[in-house]
Scaffold this motif. Structure first.
Motif, PDB file in Angstrom:
ATOM      1  N   TRP A 115       5.600  10.601  12.049  1.00 57.55           N
ATOM      2  CA  TRP A 115       5.922   9.312  11.456  1.00 57.55           C
ATOM      3  C   TRP A 115       4.715   8.755  10.699  1.00 57.55           C
ATOM      4  N   SER A 116       3.518   9.016  11.194  1.00 56.95           N
ATOM      5  CA  SER A 116       2.335   8.478  10.544  1.00 56.95           C
ATOM      6  C   SER A 116       2.214   8.984   9.109  1.00 56.95           C
ATOM      7  N   ILE A 117       2.582  10.226   8.872  1.00 54.57           N
ATOM      8  CA  ILE A 117       2.548  10.784   7.521  1.00 54.57           C
ATOM      9  C   ILE A 117       3.596  10.103   6.648  1.00 54.57           C
ATOM     10  N   THR A 118       4.798   9.910   7.206  1.00 48.55           N
ATOM     11  CA  THR A 118       5.853   9.218   6.478  1.00 48.55           C
ATOM     12  C   THR A 118       5.443   7.790   6.157  1.00 48.55           C
ATOM     13  N   TYR A 119       4.844   7.116   7.132  1.00 48.34           N
ATOM     14  CA  TYR A 119       4.398   5.732   6.947  1.00 48.34           C
ATOM     15  C   TYR A 119       3.429   5.623   5.775  1.00 48.34           C
ATOM     16  N   LEU A 120       2.402   6.442   5.782  1.00 51.20           N
ATOM     17  CA  LEU A 120       1.383   6.351   4.741  1.00 51.20           C
ATOM     18  C   LEU A 120       1.968   6.685   3.375  1.00 51.20           C
ATOM     19  N   THR A 121       2.819   7.703   3.341  1.00 52.04           N
ATOM     20  CA  THR A 121       3.446   8.089   2.075  1.00 52.04           C
ATOM     21  C   THR A 121       4.276   6.954   1.507  1.00 52.04           C
ATOM     22  N   LEU A 122       5.132   6.363   2.337  1.00 50.76           N
ATOM     23  CA  LEU A 122       6.006   5.293   1.862  1.00 50.76           C
ATOM     24  C   LEU A 122       5.213   4.054   1.474  1.00 50.76           C
ATOM     25  N   LEU A 123       4.178   3.718   2.254  1.00 53.96           N
ATOM     26  CA  LEU A 123       3.380   2.541   1.944  1.00 53.96           C
ATOM     27  C   LEU A 123       2.723   2.680   0.579  1.00 53.96           C
ATOM     28  N   PHE A 124       2.197   3.862   0.285  1.00 56.68           N
ATOM     29  CA  PHE A 124       1.513   4.054  -0.997  1.00 56.68           C
ATOM     30  C   PHE A 124       2.494   4.248  -2.151  1.00 56.68           C
ATOM     31  N   VAL A 125       3.682   4.718  -1.874  1.00 54.28           N
ATOM     32  CA  VAL A 125       4.717   4.737  -2.920  1.00 54.28           C
ATOM     33  C   VAL A 125       5.049   3.304  -3.317  1.00 54.28           C
ATOM     34  N   VAL A 126       5.166   2.433  -2.332  1.00 52.55           N
ATOM     35  CA  VAL A 126       5.429   1.015  -2.616  1.00 52.55           C
ATOM     36  C   VAL A 126       4.285   0.421  -3.434  1.00 52.55           C
TER      37      VAL A 126
END
Length: 313
Positions: free
Chosen positions: A294-305
């Motif tokens: 989840w941590s990888i998904t979190y960082l990816t989505l946060l930086f996409v935003v």
């Protein structure tokens, strides 16, 4: 604690006569740790959009991506050269090129140094001197401070060693503005506080590997409950810091709403892991890798935003 003495790199693998060209190329690519670099680039490119307040020059983005890959790849190759004794006794890393003998230690050392020099010159020539200096400082920090200094000596290795992984946001910002801002510092801190709770669940999963190699990762030294407690603390700080970008960068509503929702999902996972550790859960039922993934998904989505937000206003 120091790493155990292990078999020399290469005893399990290929002799020169058994190293076909294609496999050799793949081995050198593997030295750069492409999957880790993907995550670094995910935090570099979106920052360029935020710094530009729109779409940055595509050619500049390409030049930064190439330079960033070469720099991080050089750091990772030198890390594998230094840690080849550890890698040889850990099941998670026993198939790395230096352990199998597909690449010799000398080749890895020369390759890593060449990438370090090449990336510094590339960024300095095609981007700017500041981004080149920032990337070089990250490389030197990762090799000399983390790999040679902290990793085998302290359970806080990943905390302070993670600074190297925070530097790409500075590189991306500097590439566009030739400066470093408070907004970039906030994102630097987000990744700084993200790194331990990202990596500690994995180290919980492979604790026996680190124990066998003599690496004092926090789960080896303190145990699962203490690690889970630290994960919760770092997670709360990370989410709080992430919200500071809203007023500093004057983002639209999209960023704070997304940061809150993503942070809430992260905290749910972190507290779930802590609850299971507190209950004495071990083995597969601890589900520590849920937070890691989840941590990888979190960082990816946060930086996409972060990349999308400039277009919302």
């Amino acid at each position: 604690m120091t790493a155990v003495e292990s078999r020399p790199a290469g005893v399990t693998g290929a002799t020169p006569a058994r190293r076909p060209f294609g496999a050799r190329v793949g081995a050198f690519v593997a030295l750069t740790k492409p999957r880790i670099i993907e995550l670094l680039l995910i935090t570099t490119v979106p920052v360029m959009f935020l710094a530009q307040r729109g779409v940055p020059d595509p050619l500049l983005v390409l030049e930064v991506v190439i330079g960033g890959y070469l720099s991080a790849g050089g750091a990772n190759a030198l890390n594998m050269y230094i840690d080849r004794d550890i890698d040889a006794v850990m099941s998670r890393t026993e198939r790395r090129p230096l352990v199998t003998g597909m690449v010799s230690p000398r080749e890895a050392l020369v390759f890593g140094i060449a990438l370090a020099i090449g990336s510094t010159l590339w960024l300095g020539y095609f981007v700017n001197a500041l981004s080149s200096l920032l990337a070089l400082s990250a490389l030197l920090f990762y090799v000399f401070v983390y790999t040679l200094g902290l990793k085998r000596r302290t359970a806080q290795n990943i905390v302070w060693g993670g600074i190297a992984g925070c530097m790409p946001v500075f590189v991306g910002w500097a590439a566009v503005t030739n400066s470093v801002s408070w907004s970039a510092l906030v994102l630097f801190l987000v990744i700084f506080f993200w790194t331990p709770p990202h990596y500690w669940p994995l180290s919980m999963k492979v604790r026996e590997d680190y124990e066998r190699a003599g690496v004092p990762m926090l789960p080896v030294v303190k145990g699962n409950l203490a690690v889970a407690k630290q994960i919760v603390i770092y997670s709360w700080v990370m989410v709080a810091v992430s919200l500071a970008l809203w007023p500093l960068a004057e983002t639209s509503w999209l960023y704070p709403v997304s940061a809150v929702l993503l942070g809430a999902a992260w905290l749910k996972e972190a507290h779930g892991l802590y609850a299971r550790a507190k209950a004495g859960t071990v083995g597969a039922k601890l589900k520590e890798m849920r937070l890691f993934h989840w941590s990888i998904t979190y960082l990816t989505l946060l930086f996409v935003v972060i990349a999308v937000d400039p277009f919302v206003k």
